[in-house]
Design an enzyme around this catalytic site. Structure first.
Site, PDB file in Angstrom:
ATOM      1  N   PHE A 124       3.047   0.409  -2.555  1.00  0.00           N
ATOM      2  CA  PHE A 124       1.819   0.122  -1.830  1.00  0.00           C
ATOM      3  C   PHE A 124       1.196  -1.126  -2.458  1.00  0.00           C
ATOM      4  O   PHE A 124       1.096  -1.228  -3.676  1.00  0.00           O
ATOM      5  CB  PHE A 124       0.846   1.307  -1.911  1.00  0.00           C
ATOM      6  N   ASP A 189       2.312   6.719  -9.761  1.00  0.00           N
ATOM      7  CA  ASP A 189       1.307   6.792  -8.698  1.00  0.00           C
ATOM      8  C   ASP A 189       1.743   7.928  -7.774  1.00  0.00           C
ATOM      9  O   ASP A 189       2.807   7.850  -7.161  1.00  0.00           O
ATOM     10  CB  ASP A 189       1.257   5.447  -7.955  1.00  0.00           C
ATOM     11  N   TYR A 212      -7.712  11.652  -1.080  1.00  0.00           N
ATOM     12  CA  TYR A 212      -8.148  11.677   0.317  1.00  0.00           C
ATOM     13  C   TYR A 212      -7.001  11.817   1.314  1.00  0.00           C
ATOM     14  O   TYR A 212      -7.240  11.788   2.511  1.00  0.00           O
ATOM     15  CB  TYR A 212      -9.008  10.464   0.668  1.00  0.00           C
ATOM     16  N   LYS A 213      -5.778  11.936   0.807  1.00  0.00           N
ATOM     17  CA  LYS A 213      -4.645  12.114   1.714  1.00  0.00           C
ATOM     18  C   LYS A 213      -4.395  13.617   1.877  1.00  0.00           C
ATOM     19  O   LYS A 213      -5.207  14.308   2.482  1.00  0.00           O
ATOM     20  CB  LYS A 213      -3.441  11.345   1.179  1.00  0.00           C
ATOM     21  N   ARG A 356       4.888   5.823  11.395  1.00  0.00           N
ATOM     22  CA  ARG A 356       4.822   6.844  10.343  1.00  0.00           C
ATOM     23  C   ARG A 356       4.181   8.112  10.888  1.00  0.00           C
ATOM     24  O   ARG A 356       3.169   8.061  11.603  1.00  0.00           O
ATOM     25  CB  ARG A 356       3.984   6.352   9.164  1.00  0.00           C
TER      26      ARG A 356
END
Lengths: 397, 397
Positions: A124, A189, A212-213, A356
């Site tokens: 990312f 990560d 928050y995912k 996705r």
């Protein structure tokens, strides 16, 4: 697979009860939980309590009486089991980019004789940007891509457990062992794995992630930082704010780091955002992660099976090698995703060609997967097949 | 001053209507608004809307549809008039410590030929700690105390407009001009002045501040960073997260900073905490800052007059030279503050001997000042006078 069979799987799903603990808008299938998790039903009341009862009634006294001051550590302790960590090893706060900066900078100072940072250019972007920024700030550092496959002169290796584009998953224990055997420090990560599987970063030197995912802590919910206990006394926080001081309320002129994980706290926590995470952890306290992983693998495998060869799979076909998302590549990906969203199936599109689909096992079921796949196939057939340009492209691929 | 006269002043107060827009617990006089501002009445609904309507219903789409993604800039633009800045000059997010780090680090890189950072050891500790941390990270930097009074070899000078302990106020235009004439860059911390007076940092190079004190954005509400437009194209963000990228959603492998103030955004904003600030700014959009400053000077002067010589004043006696707080020193300060709080007058105590009283002009009135001073005098007389040890101390001072 017939839809009735999917309904039967849903009926037998041991995680099924969790679905009712989320607010899910009618008429959509939400497959973007790998980006922003859905709203837990308990969150609104928990946030209201922080605003009205704590801030409104206790005012500044709430820093002690409502536990605000301790939240970076108390929420860290509650989150720890989700990443294989123990109490006193995790702090919550700030953003993923910032905790990456803290972790990598601390690692560099623990290996001052080495001048190489290994990162993954496919990671990312913010991970890679923060590493580049640190290398530039210090000067004299080489940022080497993971693809070079060489760790023996590296100070630190920063990798994501699950790739944000393809969902491909690293073997955390094996990579950690290899990196550490080469004398480098390992920073994981886990943004795209935490809450979707049993994560275990306990052997790593540092780990970072967002909440928050899959964790459903809310938009911009605080990030977290794991620091292996063997580094607590020696690792430096390069963002030495007053909350990481050994005696923050002594207001001493010079910085003296706390002796434990608290030294990695920076400053005043974002209390309203912390409340959202607190509510989500009320759920996660009760979630069996082994069942989450099993269901995640079943959901993603089912989706891949149902979509079949209609699209080019960008994710690993073997369930054990993926996270909880399935990605496809298609030159008309943007148009396909728009058509899907128009039909109530929400995934996301990443330029230039990536579709996705994230499957959050707490609130996505087998029938959802069936319906999403059926809608995708319908879009491909009805929307694109009639399009001359598309037909030609399809013919050549 | 007689209490009736204070009630008359309250009745004539042009800011009086704002008091009803705050939730203030019954039976207390809250003089800690210089630490955590009171809860605006509109905040609970604004935060509820973010949680239930935006996150709950729009899910990931709210990043665009509810304006979450742009909040660091849109809230920055709304905040800008409070510090004398214009649109496109302020970003909101993270914490004060972190924006101090960004500002000072950027300043150092704009003055690479100079190796001195001037700071004030009496400043709020986190300011000084972050400077020390940066100096240590880079190596080769001297951190010089303001008291040395020398700027001609300094890269950057970091000062607070209003001292957190005494409330003493710097002359921002004069100091800024002196620092810049010496070739250094000026960074102002306006945490203790913004919302209490007309702040003007427009001549400075950078400015930082928090939004949870006089601005009433909520516990841990996001900080802000002002960057003078002359530095937008050249100043570097040393925390180069993806939201500061020129094309964040292109997910490019390398960092390319945005051309404008956006380059100072780091990463995903803490949306729930942003909602609290948004609600507070709904108030500030309507507040005449000149009236705030006039009332602040009147309230603090009245308190000093009423307390008289009963305690040793630690704040400047001249209203123009102070912020909106009044501080006293007393060896029994902790005991005095406890007794005051027991009687419903809330100030705070800072070791070893400082009593602080903050007067937020939007919700504190003249009768509050009268009653707080009367209670303080009563505590001094009834609680301490009978105490032999105290009487002796009082006799010698």
């Amino acid at each position: 697979m017939h839809r009735d069979r999917c309904l039967a799987l849903d009926a037998d799903d041991p995680l099924r009860a969790f679905r009712s603990e989320f607010v899910l808008p009618e008429g959509i299938i939400y497959l973007v939980g790998n980006s922003l998790g859905a709203l837990p039903r308990g969150t609104a009341e928990r946030v209201r309590r922080t605003v009205e009862d704590e801030w409104g009634r206790q005012l500044v006294g709430a820093w002690n009486h409502a536990g605000w001051y301790e939240q970076p550590l108390t929420l860290g302790d509650r989150l720890a089991p989700l990443i294989g960590a123990g109490p006193g090893q995790v702090v919550v706060g700030n953003t993923t980019s910032i905790v990456i900066y803290q972790a990598v900078a601390a690692a560099l100072r623990l290996r001052p004789e080495r001048r190489v940072i290994v990162s993954d250019v496919r990671n990312f972007p913010t991970d890679h940007y923060m590493v580049e920024g640190l290398a530039g700030l210090h000067g004299g550092y080489e940022v080497r891509d993971l693809a070079a496959g060489r760790f023996d002169d590296a100070a630190v290796v920063l990798l994501s457990e699950v790739d944000y584009r393809t969902g491909a998953r690293h073997d955390v224990p094996a990579v950690t062992a290899e990196v550490q055997a080469a004398g480098a420090l390992m920073v994981w990560d886990v943004c795209h794995s935490v809450g979707a599987m049993e994560v275990d970063v306990s052997a790593a030197d540092f780990a970072v992630g967002c909440t928050y995912k899959y964790l459903c802590g809310g938009p911009g919910a605080p990030a977290f930082l794991y620091v292996n206990p063997r580094h607590h006394a020696s690792a430096e926080n390069v963002l030495p704010g007053w909350h990481g001081h050994a005696a923050p309320f002594a207001f001493e002129a010079g910085y003296r780091p706390a002796a434990d994980i608290r030294r990695f706290v920076v400053s005043t926590p974002h209390v309203l955002s912390m409340a959202g995470l607190d509510a989500a952890l009320d759920l996660w306290d009760r979630v069996p992660l082994d069942l989450v992983r099993a269901k995640s693998m079943a959901l993603t495998s089912l989706f891949i099976e149902l979509v079949g060869d209609a699209l080019e799979l960008a994710s690993p076909r073997e369930a054990a090698a993926r996270g909880s998302q399935v990605s496809y590549r298609h030159p008309e990906g943007y148009r396909i995703m728009r058509a899907l969203i128009d039909r109530g199936v929400h995934g996301d599109f990443r330029a230039p060609d990536l579709l996705r689909f994230g499957f959050a096992p707490l609130y996505i079921g087998y029938a959802d997967v069936h319906d999403a796949a059926a809608t995708l196939l319908e879009v491909l057939e009805k929307e694109l097949w009639r399009d001359e340009k598309y037909s030609q492209r399809l013919a050549v691929t």
